[in-house]
Design an enzyme around this catalytic site. Structure first.
Site, PDB file in Angstrom:
ATOM      1  N   ASP A  98     -11.909   5.193   3.823  1.00 53.93           N
ATOM      2  CA  ASP A  98     -10.615   4.874   4.409  1.00 53.93           C
ATOM      3  C   ASP A  98     -10.649   5.281   5.883  1.00 53.93           C
ATOM      4  O   ASP A  98     -10.916   6.440   6.204  1.00 53.93           O
ATOM      5  CB  ASP A  98      -9.539   5.676   3.649  1.00 53.93           C
ATOM      6  CG  ASP A  98      -8.194   4.991   3.646  1.00 53.93           C
ATOM      7  OD1 ASP A  98      -7.801   4.492   4.717  1.00 53.93           O
ATOM      8  OD2 ASP A  98      -7.530   4.970   2.602  1.00 53.93           O
ATOM      9  N   ASP A 199      -6.539   1.925   7.727  1.00 53.54           N
ATOM     10  CA  ASP A 199      -5.198   2.462   7.535  1.00 53.54           C
ATOM     11  C   ASP A 199      -4.249   2.153   8.686  1.00 53.54           C
ATOM     12  O   ASP A 199      -4.627   2.298   9.857  1.00 53.54           O
ATOM     13  CB  ASP A 199      -5.329   3.990   7.410  1.00 53.54           C
ATOM     14  CG  ASP A 199      -4.010   4.665   7.121  1.00 53.54           C
ATOM     15  OD1 ASP A 199      -3.477   4.441   6.035  1.00 53.54           O
ATOM     16  OD2 ASP A 199      -3.516   5.417   7.990  1.00 53.54           O
ATOM     17  N   GLU A 256      -4.837  -2.724   6.511  1.00 55.54           N
ATOM     18  CA  GLU A 256      -3.460  -2.502   6.053  1.00 55.54           C
ATOM     19  C   GLU A 256      -2.551  -3.105   7.120  1.00 55.54           C
ATOM     20  O   GLU A 256      -2.161  -2.442   8.068  1.00 55.54           O
ATOM     21  CB  GLU A 256      -3.180  -1.010   5.860  1.00 55.54           C
ATOM     22  CG  GLU A 256      -1.872  -0.791   5.129  1.00 55.54           C
ATOM     23  CD  GLU A 256      -1.366   0.647   5.179  1.00 55.54           C
ATOM     24  OE1 GLU A 256      -0.510   0.993   4.358  1.00 55.54           O
ATOM     25  OE2 GLU A 256      -1.793   1.418   6.057  1.00 55.54           O
ATOM     26  N   HIS A 328      -1.620   3.617  -3.653  1.00 56.97           N
ATOM     27  CA  HIS A 328      -1.194   5.024  -3.605  1.00 56.97           C
ATOM     28  C   HIS A 328       0.107   5.228  -2.826  1.00 56.97           C
ATOM     29  O   HIS A 328       0.605   6.345  -2.755  1.00 56.97           O
ATOM     30  CB  HIS A 328      -2.303   5.853  -2.969  1.00 56.97           C
ATOM     31  CG  HIS A 328      -2.483   5.511  -1.519  1.00 56.97           C
ATOM     32  ND1 HIS A 328      -2.939   4.270  -1.104  1.00 56.97           N
ATOM     33  CD2 HIS A 328      -2.213   6.199  -0.394  1.00 56.97           C
ATOM     34  CE1 HIS A 328      -2.954   4.229   0.208  1.00 56.97           C
ATOM     35  NE2 HIS A 328      -2.522   5.387   0.670  1.00 56.97           N
ATOM     36  N   ASP A 329       0.616   4.172  -2.200  1.00 58.59           N
ATOM     37  CA  ASP A 329       1.871   4.269  -1.438  1.00 58.59           C
ATOM     38  C   ASP A 329       3.043   3.638  -2.176  1.00 58.59           C
ATOM     39  O   ASP A 329       4.140   3.551  -1.620  1.00 58.59           O
ATOM     40  CB  ASP A 329       1.741   3.523  -0.104  1.00 58.59           C
ATOM     41  CG  ASP A 329       0.856   4.253   0.883  1.00 58.59           C
ATOM     42  OD1 ASP A 329       0.704   5.483   0.757  1.00 58.59           O
ATOM     43  OD2 ASP A 329       0.319   3.584   1.780  1.00 58.59           O
TER      44      ASP A 329
HETATM   45  O1  TEU Z   1       0.437   3.815   5.156  1.00 62.35           O
HETATM   46  C1  TEU Z   1       1.076   3.177   6.218  1.00 62.35           C
HETATM   47  C2  TEU Z   1       2.495   2.742   6.045  1.00 62.35           C
HETATM   48  O2  TEU Z   1       3.005   2.227   7.004  1.00 62.35           O
HETATM   49  C3  TEU Z   1       3.324   2.872   4.803  1.00 62.35           C
HETATM   50  O3  TEU Z   1       2.866   2.221   3.705  1.00 62.35           O
HETATM   51  C4  TEU Z   1       3.757   4.276   4.519  1.00 62.35           C
HETATM   52  O4  TEU Z   1       2.886   4.880   3.625  1.00 62.35           O
HETATM   53  C5  TEU Z   1       5.126   4.299   3.901  1.00 62.35           C
HETATM   54  O5  TEU Z   1       6.006   3.751   4.795  1.00 62.35           O
HETATM   55  C6  TEU Z   1       5.559   5.733   3.615  1.00 62.35           C
HETATM   56  O6  TEU Z   1       6.335   5.764   2.474  1.00 62.35           O
HETATM   57  C7  TEU Z   1      -0.787   4.421   5.396  1.00 62.35           C
HETATM   58  C8  TEU Z   1      -1.315   5.124   4.170  1.00 62.35           C
HETATM   59  O7  TEU Z   1      -1.569   4.180   3.164  1.00 62.35           O
HETATM   60  C9  TEU Z   1      -0.359   6.185   3.759  1.00 62.35           C
HETATM   61  O8  TEU Z   1      -0.735   6.824   2.564  1.00 62.35           O
HETATM   62  C10 TEU Z   1      -0.268   7.188   4.872  1.00 62.35           C
HETATM   63  O9  TEU Z   1       0.736   8.113   4.603  1.00 62.35           O
HETATM   64  C11 TEU Z   1       0.031   6.511   6.226  1.00 62.35           C
HETATM   65  O10 TEU Z   1      -0.744   5.353   6.451  1.00 62.35           O
HETATM   66  C12 TEU Z   1      -0.286   7.459   7.344  1.00 62.35           C
HETATM   67  O11 TEU Z   1      -1.669   7.582   7.477  1.00 62.35           O
END
Ligand code: TEU
Ligand code: CA
Length: 554
Positions: A98, A199, A256, A328-329
């Site tokens: 990642d 990410d 992402e 995971h989000d």
């Molecule tokens: O996520 C980025 C993001 O913009 C969202 O999905 C965010 O997780 C959500 O708004 C919060 O509830 C990525 C990762 O997948 C996430 O796990 C991290 O927290 C984030 O970046 C920061 O690195």
């Protein structure tokens, strides 16, 4: 379209902290992943994406990296990682790491040096502004709540963080930052990685010069998305990154990416796109609200269908999106996209089939193949995630009782997906012999891998069949490269589409508990998959059972 090695693959996301604990400290680790490679091989997946396992203070579960060249001791060592890459390769599997480079950790050496000398080299690695009493440089709200500005310790400056204050944003305008990023990517690719998931990448380009936007909540702040909408020129960074890193290795990269415009899709994932693929998040915004979780609406089957088809039409055959039900989000997909009476084995299989047969690359999130569900959290103390703690507070501020705010947590929290993988009926779901770092979903005695592995009718066995179908030489061309055309699109609670290539396939899902019938335009030659024991045919008409899924060859 030039064929690529990854086009016909199936990917699987591992959240290392919650996958499998090999040494009893309650935290999943890389040796744990290695010991489960045969489980994954048996499922049929080829590409494994690991959420971050670099050295990190874990303010955001590893999405805050303090050393990009080291593995966090909680997860193992560099040698463990090398062993994982090698043992995966032996099984024809590829490892993705990642890439978290919009920000680093405030405990990273670069940030420490910026604090010591904000006007020196490392000050320019971040976005720093002079501190003014009673006034912030801008009124932007961070993703995790509160302003994006924080005092730079020991100085008269403030730094920008679009996520948590322990995640200072890196200044991509500075070529030295970009060089450091490319150097690190190549260092890992040289170790034989298959590539990276990238990410929060859409945040790396800011609209300069910084300015305020109209506040959108009572806190007087505005969503960071306002600034991002105005930012132009991210392509220069992304194209440079592709050329300097992934392209040279023919590596797989999946971005992402949020809020992309139709006309940008060829740039992102076309023939010479910035990325190999990017996730489709269109379904995840169904029912969402700018105000917070307390204002979100449940997703209906018709909305889910519409969101999937919207993406399919937008992307067409320009490239490959990566299709997900959860990650995971997000909360668990079966708890979110299925009506309550559909959150059963039949419904879970239907959702799997509808998602899997879309054009693009299927990504399975750990436990999805078992039909893992949201977790009934009974106290906010059971929750770890920083984003959840913020949303909980937002709901309380909006007048929700703690009890009702907790219900929102069990519906929307990222921790729903982060509870330990349910391996068996044994204590702690067989995840650890110690004390798990996060609550285990109490339903593990019913939903677990051990009970599903040898049951031909289990959700996991259905996933195996879906994966095998995608790889079946007779149908692979059609499933991977064929076109997608929605059919009976206006039918309520029915999601159906053609996949057309050298074969003609029809996917039909009855997205409700009541039966409903459809009449095929021509005779069915072959039933490729059915989540029920039989099919109620009457000539060309089939009466579908509740949540029945059929994949037919016509
Ligand atoms: O996520 C980025 C993001 O913009 C969202 O999905 C965010 O997780 C959500 O708004 C919060 O509830 C990525 C990762 O997948 C996430 O796990 C991290 O927290 C984030 O970046 C920061 O690195
Ligand atoms: Ca461990």
């Amino acid at each position: 379209m030039t064929k690529k090695w990854w086009h016909d693959k199936v990917a699987y996301q591992i959240y290392p902290k919650s996958f499998y604990d090999s040494n009893g400290d309650g935290i999943g680790d890389i040796p744990g992943i290695i010991s489960k490679l045969d489980y994954l091989k048996d499922l049929g997946v080829d590409i494994l994406w690991l959420s971050p396992c670099f050295r990190s203070p874990m303010a955001d579960q590893g999405y805050d990296i303090s050393d990009y060249y080291d593995i966090d001791p909680r997860f193992g060592t560099i040698q463990d990682m090398e062993e994982l890459i090698e043992k995966a390769k032996k099984r024809n599997m590829y490892i993705l790491m990642d890439l978290v480079v919009n920000h680093c950790s405030d405990e990273h050496e670069w940030f420490q040096k910026a604090c010591q000398d904000p006007d020196g080299k490392y000050g320019n690695f971040f976005y720093l502004r002079d501190k003014k009493e009673g006034e912030l440089p801008t009124n932007w709200r961070s993703y995790f709540g509160g302003p994006v500005w924080e005092d730079l310790p020991g100085t008269d400056k403030q730094y920008l963080h679009v996520f948590h204050k322990k995640q200072p944003d890196l200044n991509w305008e500075n070529p030295e930052v970009r060089e450091e990023v490319y150097k690190n990517i190549n260092w890992w690719l040289d170790k034989g990685l298959g590539g990276f998931r990238i990410d929060a990448i859409i945040n790396i380009k800011k609209a300069l010069p910084f300015h305020d936007y109209e506040p959108d909540r009572e806190d007087g702040l505005c969503s960071i998305s306002k600034m991002l909408e105005e930012a132009r020129g991210i392509g220069e960074f992304l194209g440079e990154m592709r050329d300097r890193t992934f392209k040279k290795y023919d590596a797989f990269s999946v971005g992402e990416v949020f809020n992309e415009k139709k006309e940008e899709i060829p740039d992102f994932i076309g023939e010479n796109g910035y990325f190999s693929s990017m996730f489709d998040f269109n379904e995840t915004i169904c029912g969402a609200s700018d105000k917070g979780w307390y204002d979100c609406k449940p997703v209906t089957p018709d909305e889910y269908k519409k969101a999937c088809f919207e993406t399919q039409r937008k992307v067409g055959d320009v490239g490959f999106v990566s299709n997900i039900i959860e990650n995971h989000d997000e909360p668990r997909g079966v708890s979110r996209y299925l009506p309550e009476d559909g959150c059963c084995d039949a419904g879970k299989k239907m959702l799997a089939g509808l998602n899997f047969m879309l054009r693009g690359l299927p990504f399975i999130y750990q436990g999805q193949e078992l039909g893992m569900e949201n977790c009934p959290f009974t106290s906010i103390e059971e929750v770890d995630d920083i984003s959840t703690l913020d949303e909980y507070q937002v709901a309380l501020n909006a007048g929700f009782t703690p009890q009702d705010a907790l219900k929102l947590v069990s519906r929307y929290s990222r921790d729903n997906a982060r509870t330990p993988m349910q391996w068996s009926q044994e204590e702690n779901a067989g995840f650890t012999t110690g004390k798990p770092w996060l609550k285990v979903n109490p339903n593990y005695s019913i939903i677990n891998a051990a009970s599903q592995e040898n049951d031909p009718d289990s959700v996991r066995s259905f996933y195996k069949k879906l994966i095998a179908l995608r790889k079946n030489p007779q149908y692979r061309e059609t499933i991977v490269y064929g076109s997608l055309e929605p059919v009976w699109e206006d039918r309520h609670n029915l999601m159906s589409y053609w996949r057309k290539g050298d074969k003609t396939l029809l996917v039909i899902g009855n997205y409700q508990k009541d039966t409903q019938s459809v009449t095929l335009p021509s005779e069915c030659k072959n039933v490729l998959l059915n989540n029920y024991g039989d099919i109620a045919w009457e000539g060309l008409t089939v009466s579908l059972y509740g949540y029945q899924l059929l994949i037919l060859e016509l």
